[in-house]
Design a protein around this motif. Sequence first.
Motif, PDB file in Angstrom:
ATOM      1  N   PHE A  10      53.146   3.798 -54.757  1.00 29.75           N
ATOM      2  CA  PHE A  10      52.576   4.991 -55.489  1.00 29.75           C
ATOM      3  C   PHE A  10      52.392   6.194 -54.833  1.00 29.75           C
ATOM      4  CE2 PHE A  10      48.434   7.112 -56.600  1.00 29.75           C
ATOM      5  CZ  PHE A  10      48.845   7.434 -57.608  1.00 29.75           C
ATOM      6  N   HIS A  11      51.966   6.194 -53.678  1.00 32.58           N
ATOM      7  CA  HIS A  11      51.968   7.460 -52.926  1.00 32.58           C
ATOM      8  C   HIS A  11      53.207   8.199 -52.577  1.00 32.58           C
ATOM      9  CE1 HIS A  11      47.547   7.296 -52.536  1.00 32.58           C
ATOM     10  NE2 HIS A  11      47.728   5.915 -52.180  1.00 32.58           N
ATOM     11  N   ALA A  16      57.256  11.942 -51.413  1.00 29.77           N
ATOM     12  CA  ALA A  16      58.109  11.264 -50.616  1.00 29.77           C
ATOM     13  C   ALA A  16      58.014  11.816 -49.217  1.00 29.77           C
ATOM     14  CB  ALA A  16      59.283  11.197 -51.171  1.00 29.77           C
ATOM     15  N   ARG A  17      57.488  13.133 -48.971  1.00 31.25           N
ATOM     16  CA  ARG A  17      57.592  13.695 -47.738  1.00 31.25           C
ATOM     17  C   ARG A  17      56.439  13.495 -47.020  1.00 31.25           C
ATOM     18  NH1 ARG A  17      60.120  19.498 -47.856  1.00 31.25           N
ATOM     19  NH2 ARG A  17      59.920  19.141 -45.563  1.00 31.25           N
ATOM     20  N   MET A  18      55.613  12.677 -47.548  1.00 31.95           N
ATOM     21  CA  MET A  18      54.383  12.279 -46.791  1.00 31.95           C
ATOM     22  C   MET A  18      54.490  12.060 -45.540  1.00 31.95           C
ATOM     23  SD  MET A  18      51.224   9.898 -48.274  1.00 31.95           S
ATOM     24  CE  MET A  18      50.762  11.130 -49.541  1.00 31.95           C
ATOM     25  N   SER A  19      53.881  12.310 -44.410  1.00 28.82           N
ATOM     26  CA  SER A  19      54.069  11.771 -43.070  1.00 28.82           C
ATOM     27  C   SER A  19      53.481  10.164 -43.183  1.00 28.82           C
ATOM     28  CB  SER A  19      53.368  12.558 -42.118  1.00 28.82           C
ATOM     29  OG  SER A  19      51.801  12.387 -42.179  1.00 28.82           O
ATOM     30  N   MET A  20      53.934   9.453 -42.047  1.00 25.51           N
ATOM     31  CA  MET A  20      53.368   8.124 -42.091  1.00 25.51           C
ATOM     32  C   MET A  20      52.006   7.972 -41.597  1.00 25.51           C
ATOM     33  SD  MET A  20      55.966   5.961 -42.873  1.00 25.51           S
ATOM     34  CE  MET A  20      56.720   7.174 -44.155  1.00 25.51           C
ATOM     35  N   THR A  21      51.626   9.011 -40.990  1.00 24.44           N
ATOM     36  CA  THR A  21      50.060   8.982 -40.506  1.00 24.44           C
ATOM     37  C   THR A  21      49.457   9.225 -41.816  1.00 24.44           C
ATOM     38  OG1 THR A  21      50.759  10.003 -38.478  1.00 24.44           O
ATOM     39  CG2 THR A  21      48.662  10.117 -39.159  1.00 24.44           C
ATOM     40  N   LYS A  25      46.606   6.669 -43.680  1.00 23.59           N
ATOM     41  CA  LYS A  25      45.321   7.119 -43.942  1.00 23.59           C
ATOM     42  C   LYS A  25      45.005   6.876 -45.610  1.00 23.59           C
ATOM     43  CE  LYS A  25      44.697  10.642 -40.476  1.00 23.59           C
ATOM     44  NZ  LYS A  25      44.544  12.125 -40.172  1.00 23.59           N
ATOM     45  N   CYS A  26      45.964   7.128 -46.518  1.00 20.21           N
ATOM     46  CA  CYS A  26      45.746   6.662 -47.938  1.00 20.21           C
ATOM     47  C   CYS A  26      45.644   5.313 -48.046  1.00 20.21           C
ATOM     48  CB  CYS A  26      46.789   7.127 -48.587  1.00 20.21           C
ATOM     49  SG  CYS A  26      47.028   9.148 -48.757  1.00 20.21           S
ATOM     50  N   VAL A  27      46.213   4.559 -47.403  1.00 23.24           N
ATOM     51  CA  VAL A  27      46.124   2.900 -47.543  1.00 23.24           C
ATOM     52  C   VAL A  27      45.350   2.032 -46.683  1.00 23.24           C
ATOM     53  CG1 VAL A  27      48.468   3.034 -48.738  1.00 23.24           C
ATOM     54  CG2 VAL A  27      48.383   2.367 -46.342  1.00 23.24           C
ATOM     55  N   ASN A  28      44.666   2.757 -45.875  1.00 25.93           N
ATOM     56  CA  ASN A  28      43.688   2.195 -44.583  1.00 25.93           C
ATOM     57  C   ASN A  28      44.582   1.564 -43.777  1.00 25.93           C
ATOM     58  OD1 ASN A  28      41.431   3.547 -45.534  1.00 25.93           O
ATOM     59  ND2 ASN A  28      41.510   1.868 -47.377  1.00 25.93           N
ATOM     60  N   THR A  35      54.482   2.346 -41.128  1.00 25.17           N
ATOM     61  CA  THR A  35      55.980   2.479 -40.938  1.00 25.17           C
ATOM     62  C   THR A  35      56.698   1.391 -41.257  1.00 25.17           C
ATOM     63  OG1 THR A  35      55.493   4.634 -39.340  1.00 25.17           O
ATOM     64  CG2 THR A  35      57.633   3.613 -39.381  1.00 25.17           C
ATOM     65  N   GLU A  36      56.301   0.301 -40.558  1.00 21.81           N
ATOM     66  CA  GLU A  36      57.057  -1.068 -40.701  1.00 21.81           C
ATOM     67  C   GLU A  36      56.962  -1.305 -42.117  1.00 21.81           C
ATOM     68  OE1 GLU A  36      59.238  -4.350 -39.725  1.00 21.81           O
ATOM     69  OE2 GLU A  36      58.530  -2.807 -38.597  1.00 21.81           O
TER      70      GLU A  36
END
Length: 152
Positions: A10-11, A16-21, A25-28, A35-36
């Motif tokens: 969803f995010h 799509a350019r959202m950082s993995m960090t 945070k968005c998905v806790n 990343t995995e």
Amino acid sequence: MDPIDKQILFHLQNQARMSMTELGKCVNLSQPAVTERVKRMEEKGIIEQYRTIISNEKTGKHTTAYMLFRTSDCHAFLDFVQTSPHVIECHRISGEHNYLMKVITESNRSLEEFGNSCDKYGTYSILIVMSTPVEYKNPIFSLDDISSPDLL
């Protein structure tokens, strides 16, 4: 796919350019955990690619049209379509036409010229887009889908 994977999708479909960090945070989840999960969804083909959406108007492409196409020489037609810079989508369809294409050109005149170049492959109808009330919708996930048991 579990609910967290659906939240990740969803995010990403919205940014799509959202950082993995930031995604974590968005998905806790921690950055390594998210990343995995993203890597796993890429490997499984759930995430096929990332795209940039370009403004046609701002790049000089002022005419969008759909073409319903009927041909008896599908191979030659598809060779032509795949090399044409004007065709941005082509779908094999059922019914009296073989194909539905989305075409973007600089002007109505260049659309007409493109149509003329299609004449040797078959017959077609051109449907010019007047306006686009819904520019783009993400086809897979919404907030309601994240909690839907059908997608688990």
